[in-house]
Design a protein around this motif. Sequence first.
Motif, short mmCIF file in Angstrom:
data_model
loop_
_atom_site.label_atom_id
_atom_site.label_comp_id
_atom_site.label_asym_id
_atom_site.label_seq_id
_atom_site.Cartn_x
_atom_site.Cartn_y
_atom_site.Cartn_z
N GLU A 1 0.85 -1.19 0.00
CA GLU A 1 0.00 0.00 0.00
C GLU A 1 0.89 1.24 0.00
O GLU A 1 1.81 1.35 0.80
N ALA B 1 -0.64 8.16 1.46
CA ALA B 1 -0.93 9.42 0.77
C ALA B 1 -0.18 10.63 1.33
O ALA B 1 -0.50 11.75 0.98
N SER B 2 0.83 10.45 2.15
CA SER B 2 1.56 11.59 2.70
C SER B 2 2.62 12.08 1.72
O SER B 2 2.83 11.50 0.66
N ARG C 1 5.24 9.65 0.54
CA ARG C 1 4.61 8.48 -0.08
C ARG C 1 5.27 7.17 0.40
O ARG C 1 5.73 6.36 -0.40
#
Length: 117
Positions: free
Chosen positions: A44, A47-48, A51
């Motif tokens: 996965e 979303a920061s 990434r």
Amino acid sequence: VQVMVPVQSLLTASLPADGRTQPDHKPFDREAQVTVNGLVDEVEVMASLQRPKKLGFVGSDGNQYVFLAKPKDDLRKDTRMMEFNGLLNRIFAKSPASRRRNLYIRTFAVIPLTEEC
């Protein structure tokens, strides 16, 4: 080659309870060590800004261990924060009110895998 799953509890040395030197004391519990048996098929991407990737390993005990890989990031600040959180957890453990409320901060092991850190 067997690779140990780097979980915090296995990377922390234990000292003798009486504080004295004991020739037969083992600071790391070899029986509790878990090795990597496989990888989870999916990765996965978080979303920061950096990434980071969330990876899963299957341990020799059959459990799944999740790790966060942060490429091109200086992990020294993360390491210091986890050390500070560990200190807070020890303070919480000594306080009867904190123990009644089950206060603790979830910590994780920070392991730099590049030569830059």
